[in-house]
Design a protein around this motif. Structure first.
Motif, PDB file in Angstrom:
ATOM      1  N   LYS A   1       0.855  -1.196   0.000  1.00  0.00           N
ATOM      2  CA  LYS A   1       0.000   0.000   0.000  1.00  0.00           C
ATOM      3  C   LYS A   1       0.886   1.238   0.000  1.00  0.00           C
ATOM      4  O   LYS A   1       1.885   1.295   0.720  1.00  0.00           O
TER       5      LYS A   1
ATOM      6  N   ASP B   1      -5.597   6.771  10.485  1.00  0.00           N
ATOM      7  CA  ASP B   1      -6.416   6.296   9.366  1.00  0.00           C
ATOM      8  C   ASP B   1      -5.612   5.343   8.462  1.00  0.00           C
ATOM      9  O   ASP B   1      -6.084   4.275   8.066  1.00  0.00           O
ATOM     10  N   TYR B   2      -4.370   5.723   8.186  1.00  0.00           N
ATOM     11  CA  TYR B   2      -3.546   4.902   7.292  1.00  0.00           C
ATOM     12  C   TYR B   2      -3.224   3.547   7.937  1.00  0.00           C
ATOM     13  O   TYR B   2      -3.264   2.496   7.279  1.00  0.00           O
TER      14      TYR B   2
ATOM     15  N   GLN C   1      -4.961   2.004  10.136  1.00  0.00           N
ATOM     16  CA  GLN C   1      -6.171   1.178  10.134  1.00  0.00           C
ATOM     17  C   GLN C   1      -6.396   0.538   8.767  1.00  0.00           C
ATOM     18  O   GLN C   1      -6.858  -0.598   8.676  1.00  0.00           O
ATOM     19  N   CYS C   2      -6.037   1.259   7.711  1.00  0.00           N
ATOM     20  CA  CYS C   2      -6.132   0.669   6.360  1.00  0.00           C
ATOM     21  C   CYS C   2      -5.234  -0.561   6.245  1.00  0.00           C
ATOM     22  O   CYS C   2      -5.597  -1.547   5.607  1.00  0.00           O
TER      23      CYS C   2
ATOM     24  N   GLU D   1      -6.867  -3.391   8.320  1.00  0.00           N
ATOM     25  CA  GLU D   1      -8.136  -3.885   7.746  1.00  0.00           C
ATOM     26  C   GLU D   1      -8.005  -4.203   6.259  1.00  0.00           C
ATOM     27  O   GLU D   1      -8.996  -4.490   5.599  1.00  0.00           O
ATOM     28  N   ASP D   2      -6.790  -4.086   5.726  1.00  0.00           N
ATOM     29  CA  ASP D   2      -6.518  -4.329   4.312  1.00  0.00           C
ATOM     30  C   ASP D   2      -7.456  -3.511   3.409  1.00  0.00           C
ATOM     31  O   ASP D   2      -8.068  -4.035   2.490  1.00  0.00           O
ATOM     32  N   ARG D   3      -7.565  -2.216   3.725  1.00  0.00           N
ATOM     33  CA  ARG D   3      -8.376  -1.297   2.900  1.00  0.00           C
ATOM     34  C   ARG D   3      -7.481  -0.513   1.964  1.00  0.00           C
ATOM     35  O   ARG D   3      -6.282  -0.352   2.214  1.00  0.00           O
ATOM     36  N   GLU D   4      -8.085   0.054   0.918  1.00  0.00           N
ATOM     37  CA  GLU D   4      -7.341   0.895  -0.024  1.00  0.00           C
ATOM     38  C   GLU D   4      -6.980   2.219   0.660  1.00  0.00           C
ATOM     39  O   GLU D   4      -7.759   2.738   1.464  1.00  0.00           O
ATOM     40  N   PRO D   5      -5.829   2.808   0.336  1.00  0.00           N
ATOM     41  CA  PRO D   5      -5.456   4.097   0.930  1.00  0.00           C
ATOM     42  C   PRO D   5      -6.470   5.187   0.591  1.00  0.00           C
ATOM     43  O   PRO D   5      -6.903   5.292  -0.564  1.00  0.00           O
ATOM     44  N   PRO D   6      -6.850   6.001   1.588  1.00  0.00           N
ATOM     45  CA  PRO D   6      -7.759   7.119   1.305  1.00  0.00           C
ATOM     46  C   PRO D   6      -7.071   8.245   0.532  1.00  0.00           C
ATOM     47  O   PRO D   6      -7.733   9.006  -0.169  1.00  0.00           O
TER      48      PRO D   6
ATOM     49  N   THR E   1      -3.962   8.423  -2.028  1.00  0.00           N
ATOM     50  CA  THR E   1      -3.103   7.463  -2.733  1.00  0.00           C
ATOM     51  C   THR E   1      -1.797   8.094  -3.223  1.00  0.00           C
ATOM     52  O   THR E   1      -1.640   9.323  -3.236  1.00  0.00           O
TER      53      THR E   1
END
Ligand SMILES: NC(=O)c1ccc[n+]([C@@H]2O[C@H](COP(=O)([O-])OP(=O)(O)OC[C@H]3O[C@@H](n4cnc5c(N)ncnc54)[C@H](O)[C@@H]3O)[C@@H](O)[C@H]2O)c1
Length: 351
Positions: free
Chosen positions: A121, A300-301, A303-304, A307-312, A314
């Motif tokens: 990421k 926030d980063y 937590q991404c 939780e394997d979420r996309e970066p808010p 990028t």
């Protein structure tokens, strides 16, 4: 990965203090600073201590070799971001690069490519997006409270002393990109976030305050006009010329049905009328943050990552602010308006 994300920090100069504070006070339940790296042993060891006893390395490759680090923050001067980020991607680390993402557009492309290839990421470190007042303004516009945005004005005036860095890198255009890249990407990113992509830049710049330096900056005062693809117009002023007591920062967005602007002290005012009468709403944005947005951004980063979420925010977002900066640079250097985006075969450069 364990419960907490292992963090490594590369570059422990001026800005690292608030990032370490943000990590240790706002992210301690989800992250742990494992190690820091800096070529300066004094700055590195001081930061390691501030981080609560992290390990220190002089060579950042030693930090990247640690298996207990999953997330690396790059906080060095801009020209080093490419080399360090590519090495971090190849070491399999998730990466956050502080603004400006890079100085050169080609370097930004290389980082994005390396992160994609490595499957890690890539976060652009744009703490201004986490400043409560900026978030409030963004939200007011996104909700349509002021109609369609037609114009945005932003300003950043810095004290000259801010440009003094331990290795003097701010005065080397290839290291910093000057005021336009180094500092104004904060504002370019806000404009991009609120108004979308730009289609044209026109800028005037000059050297007024740094002429006594061995390498005066060509843009220690700059004014930029942008046209956005939406049709909106952006106006941005920047300078390393702030006078004591003079205002530093401004953000205003005008729309077809009103306006929203930042007041002194961080309050935000919304007007939902274009008439000379009516009522104004003053919003006191959430609790002010002592890390300039770095703490909430890092939370926030991280937590991404967990939780394997996309970066808010990028790598492409970080690169885009640099592209807007180069639109301004190419314009003030040529005296002509410049169309965006650039064709990669003709990226501008300092010569
Ligand atoms: N509001 C903000 O988000 C904000 C504010 C200030 C600075 N910044 C950004 O932070 C970055 C650093 O700025 P700064 O003011 O902290 O600069 P700085 O010069 O104080 O710190 C840079 C640090 O990087 C270290 N370094 C240099 N080469 C290195 C290497 N090869 N390996 C490891 N460390 C190395 C230096 O020794 C120094 O300690 C810049 O990109 C700047 O734009 C952001």
């Amino acid at each position: 990965m364990g419960e907490k994300v292992g963090v490594g920090i590369i570059g422990t100069g001026g800005i690292s203090g608030v990032h370490i504070r943000g990590l240790t006070t706002q992210c301690s339940d989800i992250a742990r600073i494992v190690a820091v790296a800096d070529i300066s042993e004094e700055r590195g060891r001081r930061a390691a201590q501030q981080a609560g006893g992290a390990d220190y390395y002089q060579d950042y490759h030693d930090l990247l070799a640690r298996d207990d680090i999953q997330f690396v923050e790059i906080l060095t001067q801009p020209a080093l971001h490419r080399e360090i980020a590519v090495a971090a991607a190849q070491a399999g680390k998730h990466i956050c690069i502080i603004k400006p993402f890079t100085v050169m557009l080609r370097d930004a492309d290389e980082i994005i490519q390396a992160a994609r290839q490595a499957g890690v990421k890539l976060f652009a470190g744009q703490p201004t997006r986490y400043d409560p007042a900026s978030r409030t303004i963004h939200e007011v516009v996104r909700r349509g409270d002021i109609g369609e945005p037609t114009r945005m004005y932003t300003r950043s005036f810095l004290y000259l002393g801010w440009l003094e860095k331990p290795q003097g890198w701010y005065y080397d255009l290839r290291q910093s990109g000057g005021v336009t890249v180094e500092t104004l990407v904060h504002h370019m990113d806000l404009m991009h976030w609120i108004l979308g992509p730009a289609s044209r830049a026109y800028a005037e710049a000059g050297s007024f305050y740094t002429q006594d330096k061995p390498t005066p900056l060509p843009d220690d005062q700059i004014a930029v006009l942008y046209r956005f693809q939406s049709g909106a117009i952006g106006v941005l002023e920047g300078a390393g010329s702030r006078a004591l007591g003079a205002p530093s920062w401004a953000t205003e967005v005008t729309g077809t049905e009103g306006a929203v602007w930042l007041e002194e002290g961080g309050r935000v005012t919304v007007s939902r009328t274009r008439l000379s009468s009516g009522s104004l709403e003053t919003i006191i944005p959430g609790e002010s943050d002592t890390t300039g947005g770095a703490g909430p951004m890092l939370r926030d980063y991280l937590q991404c990552v967990l939780e394997d979420r996309e970066p808010p925010v990028t790598g492409e977002d970080g690169r885009y602010a640099v592209e807007m900066a180069w639109g301004a640079i190419a314009s003030y250097r040529s005296g002509q308006p410049v169309s965006l985006p650039f064709d990669p075969a003709h990226y501008p450069d300092f010569d």
